[in-house]
Each structure stands twice: as C-alpha cells, then as structure tokens.
Design an enzyme around this catalytic site. Structure first.
Site, PDB file in Angstrom:
ATOM      1  N   HIS A   1      71.794 -10.612 -42.065  1.00 46.08           N
ATOM      2  CA  HIS A   1      71.277 -11.985 -42.090  1.00 46.08           C
ATOM      3  C   HIS A   1      72.415 -13.000 -41.951  1.00 46.08           C
ATOM      4  O   HIS A   1      72.299 -14.139 -42.409  1.00 46.08           O
ATOM      5  CB  HIS A   1      70.485 -12.257 -43.374  1.00 46.08           C
ATOM      6  CG  HIS A   1      69.445 -11.227 -43.658  1.00 46.08           C
ATOM      7  ND1 HIS A   1      68.213 -11.211 -43.040  1.00 46.08           N
ATOM      8  CD2 HIS A   1      69.471 -10.137 -44.478  1.00 46.08           C
ATOM      9  CE1 HIS A   1      67.513 -10.177 -43.477  1.00 46.08           C
ATOM     10  NE2 HIS A   1      68.255  -9.501 -44.333  1.00 46.08           N
TER      11      HIS A   1
ATOM     12  N   ARG B   1      43.824   2.977  -3.167  1.00 45.26           N
ATOM     13  CA  ARG B   1      45.097   2.366  -2.822  1.00 45.26           C
ATOM     14  C   ARG B   1      44.907   0.926  -2.366  1.00 45.26           C
ATOM     15  O   ARG B   1      44.012   0.609  -1.608  1.00 45.26           O
ATOM     16  CB  ARG B   1      45.792   3.150  -1.701  1.00 45.26           C
ATOM     17  CG  ARG B   1      47.269   2.820  -1.497  1.00 45.26           C
ATOM     18  CD  ARG B   1      47.496   1.807  -0.394  1.00 45.26           C
ATOM     19  NE  ARG B   1      48.842   1.261  -0.454  1.00 45.26           N
ATOM     20  CZ  ARG B   1      49.784   1.501   0.439  1.00 45.26           C
ATOM     21  NH1 ARG B   1      49.555   2.271   1.462  1.00 45.26           N
ATOM     22  NH2 ARG B   1      50.978   0.931   0.319  1.00 45.26           N
TER      23      ARG B   1
ATOM     24  N   THR C   1      50.084  10.633   5.824  1.00 54.04           N
ATOM     25  CA  THR C   1      49.887   9.194   5.797  1.00 54.04           C
ATOM     26  C   THR C   1      51.218   8.544   5.440  1.00 54.04           C
ATOM     27  O   THR C   1      52.148   9.222   4.973  1.00 54.04           O
ATOM     28  CB  THR C   1      48.801   8.802   4.782  1.00 54.04           C
ATOM     29  OG1 THR C   1      48.517   7.408   4.905  1.00 54.04           O
ATOM     30  CG2 THR C   1      49.245   9.092   3.355  1.00 54.04           C
ATOM     31  N   SER C   2      51.306   7.256   5.637  1.00 57.44           N
ATOM     32  CA  SER C   2      52.576   6.554   5.406  1.00 57.44           C
ATOM     33  C   SER C   2      53.108   6.778   3.998  1.00 57.44           C
ATOM     34  O   SER C   2      54.317   6.925   3.783  1.00 57.44           O
ATOM     35  CB  SER C   2      52.392   5.050   5.645  1.00 57.44           C
ATOM     36  OG  SER C   2      52.016   4.797   6.966  1.00 57.44           O
TER      37      SER C   2
ATOM     38  N   SER D   1      87.473 -23.993 -18.987  1.00 54.83           N
ATOM     39  CA  SER D   1      86.654 -25.198 -18.970  1.00 54.83           C
ATOM     40  C   SER D   1      87.250 -26.176 -17.978  1.00 54.83           C
ATOM     41  O   SER D   1      88.473 -26.250 -17.836  1.00 54.83           O
ATOM     42  CB  SER D   1      86.600 -25.827 -20.371  1.00 54.83           C
ATOM     43  OG  SER D   1      86.075 -27.137 -20.325  1.00 54.83           O
TER      44      SER D   1
END
Length: 466
Positions: A180, A347, A130-131, A307
C-alpha cells in the site's frame, strides 16, 4: 483542402509507427507478418500440399512428378521466393480480385514455364481446397515460427537473462518492502526480481507446452467433400492430419470445423502474450517507482536529453516507452482474441480482416522487450539509499518481535507492539526505541537477547535458492 498524391511510402511517411519510427527495431517480424510473408507462406502451403498429393498412388497424373528432383524444384518456388514474385501475385490479383486464386495462378504459371508441367498436372494445385484451407494453415504456420524463432527468444534474451543476472548479483541485499506504498516487512532486491522471473517463466512454459498451434484443412465447409467425391478410396482425414505435420511438427489439424478454423487456440496464444505484457507492465512500473525512490540510479548516456527545458533530467523513458507499447499491444491482443472465435454460421469475412493486423501487437511487444532491455542495461543499484531507508524504518521488526512473544506466551503482544509503533506524523521508530521496549518487557534475558538481534537488515525471512 489539398490532396497529396505523390508521397512514397518510407519510414517518414508510414502511418503506423511500427512501419515508420520503429521499423528498424521490429523489421525481423516482417518475415512472418508482412503482406509479402503472408503470400510466401500461402505459396509454401500450396506447394507442400501438391508434393504430398504427388505421393498418393491413386492420383495417376501426379505419379510422374513424385521424384526428389521434382520436389526440390517445386520447393525452390517458395524457398527462393522474392519480393518481385509477391508483386507479380499482387498484379494477378488485380484481375482475379481474389488473393488466393492469384497465388494459385502464379504457381501454375511457374510450373508451366519453368518446370514444363502439363495442365493436367498443374490442375492439382489447390485441388479440393477453399481459400481458408490455405490461410488457416499459412497463418498458424507463420505464428508458430515467429513465436519459436523470434518472440520467445527475444523475451528470454532481452528480459529474463538480465533480470536473472541482477537477481543473482543482488540476491542478498536487504530492501524495505512496501505494501500500500507504506513500509513493510523487509525482503531482498534479488528475491523481488525473482518474482517477475518466475511469473514470466510460467507463462513461457505455458506457451511452449500447453498452447496448441491448430489449423483448418478440410475443404469448403470442413468435411473434405470435394476430396471424398473425387477419390473416395483415400483416407483424406489421415492424409490431411499428416500433411500439416509436414509443414511444422507443432501444427495440429482440427477435425471439426466450418469453412474456417475456430481460432480458440490462437485466442489462447494471444491471451498468453497479453499476460506476459501485463507482467512486464507491472515490472516497468515497479522499476520506475524504485528509480523515483532512488533505489536505482540510471547510467548517463552521452548526448541524451531528458527535457527540452530542464537540463538536469534523466528520465526512465525506456520503461515508460515499454509500458505504452505493451498497452497498445494488449488492446489489440484483447480484440483479436475476443473477435476471432466468433463467425456467423459456417463463415463470414471478419476474421480475414482482423487477421491482417495480427503482426501489429507482436511488433509492439518486441518493441517493448527491447525497450525494457535498454532500461535494464542502464540500472545501477543504489545500496546506500536502500540501506538508509531500512535504517529509518525500525518499526518493521515489530512483526518479528510480536510473533516471538506469541511463541513465549506473552499477553497481548500484537497490541503492545501496535501501541509502540503505530505513530503518525514525522515521528519515526528508531533502533533505540525498539531496544528500550525490549528491555521493558517482563521476559527472560535470553529472549531479550534473541529479540535484540533482529534488525531491518537481517529480518528477511526465507529466500529460496535460485
């Protein structure tokens, strides 16, 4: 609204930036994930399957073509596969409206016209399949080859190698850590880079050693029904498992499938690349922050503009570009890994649709790897600023002092150091403050001397060899 119909596809007209702006950086992946590549891999699987069938003595019509010369000519169909061949298959597909059937007809025509094989022989192309036997073998093959030949080598070359060089070069340079966002126990520049190296190496090892590359090769619903009914004496399970190893030694056939591969291991691979990207996003953000803190400077590139209005700008654009592209890649990795393992009953077609995009996140990853490489190549360590920051934060040695005082049985050492060092506002604890505090302690002179030797520059702990 006007409709433009004469625009030709090129780098300027492509909708995806992968095929447009960034094509030059990612085109190596077109050998694995383009429409052309998928067609070529399909042809390869069909041809190699036919060759393996020809080796079975029970398949009498194929006995005559089980010769090395025949095998070479057959392999040349995909080894010398050209874009014009793929175009021909696409043309056939316009009639069949089925991509795998178009591949089958193309190969049969080649066999008839170039090899003069009879129709009896050519009917063994796509025999019993099958594929999805083709797709679910061709696509895993393209993935494993791209990972081995491009993705992991690029990751190592672009990022691991320069990071390791920097880590070695800066392994002994002390640096103020920040937890932190606040000053914390000192570390070294090299060790902090090794954190990322170790994380990346762990994921690469996982990819190379623990994630299997699996495929599906078992007929219409996974039971090899057509094979069994036509040649019941052949052990088709053993044949199929050996066949996929012919394509690549890393491929492994799943024994229990529906019409399609369940994709669990493809999902695992995609998740591994997502983790790699997540680690690299962490790296990019850290380096970006170190640049903003002026721990790193960036080499100037003549002609570059930072910039459109601020002439002084030198921006960490390579790390920002990488972070953005990895975000796009991770969104696609996440969708693919979550969607592919799910298919209705035996499927549905949803896997086929999304698999056509599997090369896109890999392309964004490659783009990010190269962008990080460019960014790393511009880095210059600013040792003076790093040292200045350490010297301005003598409070970080308080951990060392209170720990030694604990060892010596000094009463409430943590509280004593907290009282000294936990200050607010612009006040900074200086070397003099620390020395004065040590002198005020009722402890033996040799312990005072030991404490006075501790500085933010040498209080770096144990750095493993690397």
């Amino acid at each position: 609204m006007s409709t433009t119909t004469n625009i030709q596809l090129n780098n300027l007209t492509a909708i995806s930036p992968i095929d447009g702006r960034y094509w030059g950086q990612v085109q190596v992946l077109s050998e694995y994930f383009s429409e052309y590549a998928l067609i070529k891999y399909r042809v390869q699987v069909e041809i190699e399957y036919f060759i393996e069938l020809s080796k079975l003595s029970e398949l009498k019509p194929l006995n005559a073509v089980n010769k090395e010369d025949d095998h070479k000519k057959l392999r040349d169909i995909y080894l010398q596969f050209k874009e014009s061949d793929a175009q021909k298959i696409k043309q056939i597909e316009k009639t069949t409206n089925h991509d795998i059937k178009a591949v089958e007809y193309f190969i049969k025509e080649k066999m008839h016209t170039e090899l003069q094989y009879s129709e009896v022989v050519t009917e063994f192309i796509h025999f019993g399949l099958t594929s999805q036997d083709i797709n679910n073998t061709a696509i895993p093959l393209s993935i494993v080859e791209s990972v081995e030949k491009v993705l992991i080598p690029q990751l190592k070359q672009s990022i691991l190698e320069p990071l390791r060089q920097f880590a070695q070069q800066w392994k002994s340079i002390p640096m103020l850590a920040r937890t932190h966002g606040q000053p914390a126990t000192p570390t070294t520049v090299g060790k902090e880079l090794m954190v990322f190296i170790e994380r990346l190496e762990n994921q690469i090892n996982h990819l190379e050693q623990s994630v299997p590359h699996t495929c599906k090769f078992g007929g219409a619903t996974g039971n090899l029904n057509a094979h069994k009914v036509s040649y019941p004496a052949i052990d088709w399970v053993v044949f199929s498992e050996k066949f996929v190893k012919v394509l690549h030694p890393s491929l492994k056939r799943m024994r229990f499938t529906t019409q399609i591969e369940h994709y669990d291991n493809v999902a695992s691979l995609l998740d591994a690349f997502k983790r790699i990207n997540t680690i690299l996003i962490d790296l990019c953000r850290d380096i970006w922050t170190y640049i903003s803190m002026e721990y790193f400077n960036q080499k100037l590139v003549k002609g570059e503009v930072g910039s459109s209005t601020m002439p002084h700008k030198v921006n960490p654009i390579d790390f920002e570009n990488a972070e953005g592209n990895m975000g796009v890649a991770n969104a696609l990795y996440e969708h693919l890994s979550a969607k592919l393992p799910i298919s209705r009953l035996q499927r549905d077609l949803t896997d086929s649709t999304v698999l056509r995009s599997i090369g896109v996140p890999f392309s964004h990853s490659i783009l990010s790897f190269k962008s990080i490489q460019r960014g790393l190549s511009k880095l210059v360590l600013n040792e003076a600023n790093i040292a200045k920051d350490l010297d301005a934060n003598w409070a970080v040695v308080s951990e060392a002092i209170q720990t030694i005082l604990r060892r010596e049985g000094f009463p409430k050492p943590y509280e004593a150091l907290k009282e000294l060092t936990r200050v607010s506002g612009s006040k900074k604890i200086t070397e003099s403050d620390i020395q004065t505090f040590i002198d005020s302690l009722s402890i033996p002179d040799d312990i005072k001397s030991e404490l006075k030797l501790i500085t933010p520059f040498n209080y770096i702990g144990i750095i493993p060899d690397f």
